[in-house]
Design an enzyme around this catalytic site. Structure first.
Site, PDB file in Angstrom:
ATOM      1  N   ARG A 199       0.823  -1.224   0.000  1.00  0.00           N
ATOM      2  CA  ARG A 199       0.000   0.000   0.000  1.00  0.00           C
ATOM      3  C   ARG A 199       0.857   1.275   0.000  1.00  0.00           C
ATOM      4  O   ARG A 199       0.541   2.247   0.667  1.00  0.00           O
ATOM      5  CB  ARG A 199      -0.980  -0.006   1.168  1.00  0.00           C
ATOM      6  CG  ARG A 199      -1.967  -1.160   1.119  1.00  0.00           C
ATOM      7  CD  ARG A 199      -2.815  -1.274   2.362  1.00  0.00           C
ATOM      8  NE  ARG A 199      -2.115  -1.214   3.630  1.00  0.00           N
ATOM      9  CZ  ARG A 199      -1.405  -2.204   4.166  1.00  0.00           C
ATOM     10  NH1 ARG A 199      -1.298  -3.346   3.537  1.00  0.00           N
ATOM     11  NH2 ARG A 199      -0.814  -2.065   5.331  1.00  0.00           N
ATOM     12  N   ARG A 243       6.430   6.354   4.081  1.00  0.00           N
ATOM     13  CA  ARG A 243       5.989   5.269   3.206  1.00  0.00           C
ATOM     14  C   ARG A 243       5.964   3.947   3.959  1.00  0.00           C
ATOM     15  O   ARG A 243       6.757   3.733   4.867  1.00  0.00           O
ATOM     16  CB  ARG A 243       6.867   5.160   1.969  1.00  0.00           C
ATOM     17  CG  ARG A 243       8.311   4.893   2.292  1.00  0.00           C
ATOM     18  CD  ARG A 243       9.221   5.381   1.225  1.00  0.00           C
ATOM     19  NE  ARG A 243       9.385   6.801   1.379  1.00  0.00           N
ATOM     20  CZ  ARG A 243      10.410   7.496   0.944  1.00  0.00           C
ATOM     21  NH1 ARG A 243      11.364   6.919   0.294  1.00  0.00           N
ATOM     22  NH2 ARG A 243      10.512   8.776   1.144  1.00  0.00           N
ATOM     23  N   ASP A 298       9.636   1.131   0.705  1.00  0.00           N
ATOM     24  CA  ASP A 298      10.405   1.702  -0.391  1.00  0.00           C
ATOM     25  C   ASP A 298      11.449   0.669  -0.783  1.00  0.00           C
ATOM     26  O   ASP A 298      12.203   0.191   0.069  1.00  0.00           O
ATOM     27  CB  ASP A 298      11.081   3.000   0.067  1.00  0.00           C
ATOM     28  CG  ASP A 298      11.791   3.726  -1.052  1.00  0.00           C
ATOM     29  OD1 ASP A 298      11.344   3.626  -2.220  1.00  0.00           O
ATOM     30  OD2 ASP A 298      12.793   4.405  -0.771  1.00  0.00           O
ATOM     31  N   ASP A 346      14.478   0.196  -3.528  1.00  0.00           N
ATOM     32  CA  ASP A 346      15.308   0.850  -4.538  1.00  0.00           C
ATOM     33  C   ASP A 346      16.291  -0.141  -5.134  1.00  0.00           C
ATOM     34  O   ASP A 346      17.011  -0.827  -4.394  1.00  0.00           O
ATOM     35  CB  ASP A 346      16.111   2.007  -3.919  1.00  0.00           C
ATOM     36  CG  ASP A 346      15.246   3.191  -3.548  1.00  0.00           C
ATOM     37  OD1 ASP A 346      14.227   3.420  -4.217  1.00  0.00           O
ATOM     38  OD2 ASP A 346      15.598   3.895  -2.576  1.00  0.00           O
TER      39      ASP A 346
END
Length: 172
Positions: A86, A96, A99, A101
């Site tokens: 979500r 958040r 995350d 990356d």
């Protein structure tokens, strides 16, 4: 027999909805990505937010994956996992749930509107460099030893969480 596996490093972070559990669950999900194998995961670290300070601290980790996915296919998988958690992109560097990356993909340099590898901020973020050094201490990053980058970056309030090793904790 298809594409040979490539080593990719993934940065994980969360500061909403039980961040420790968000990161641990994401590590478990990375372990079952198609055409991929989780080979190492760092300890968990607490860090102050980058950017707006009116949000909770983050929990961070770094994972190493062997993958046969292309960089963009891997990015698609990472973004799908963020959506399953979500993730809402309401403001840059905002809070958040998850995350993910893509920090490094093999020795590739990728510079497209959708993906930049190595990650553009990788050498400026202790919350990436320290966990990365934990699982890949001999890694060269941008033609310098990872240890050189670690010496140059401010600790940024980074703190390794006690008893926060991940199940896939290993050095590669």
């Amino acid at each position: 027999m298809g594409t040979p596996p490539q080593l990719a490093y993934i940065g994980l972070g969360s500061n909403l909805e039980s961040p420790i559990e968000q990161v641990r669950e994401a590590l478990n999900e990375l372990a079952i990505l198609p055409l991929s194998r989780l080979v190492a995961a760092s300890s968990l670290y607490a860090s102050r937010p980058v950017g707006p300070q009116d949000q909770p601290d983050f929990i961070n980790a770094v994972a190493a994956l062997e993958t046969r996915l292309s960089p963009l296919a891997l990015l698609d998988q990472l973004q799908a996992l963020e959506q399953q958690h979500r993730r809402r992109r309401q403001r840059r560097w905002g809070p958040r749930t998850l995350d993910l990356d893509l920090l490094l993909y093999a020795n590739d340099t990728i510079d497209t509107p959708r993906l930049r590898v190595p990650h553009p901020q990788i050498t400026a973020r202790a919350f990436v460099l320290l966990p990365l050094a934990e699982i890949a201490p001999s890694l060269d990053l941008l033609q310098q030893p990872l240890s050189t980058w670690l010496e140059q970056v401010d600790n940024q309030g980074l703190e390794r969480l006690p008893n926060a090793e991940c199940a896939a904790n290993a050095t590669i």
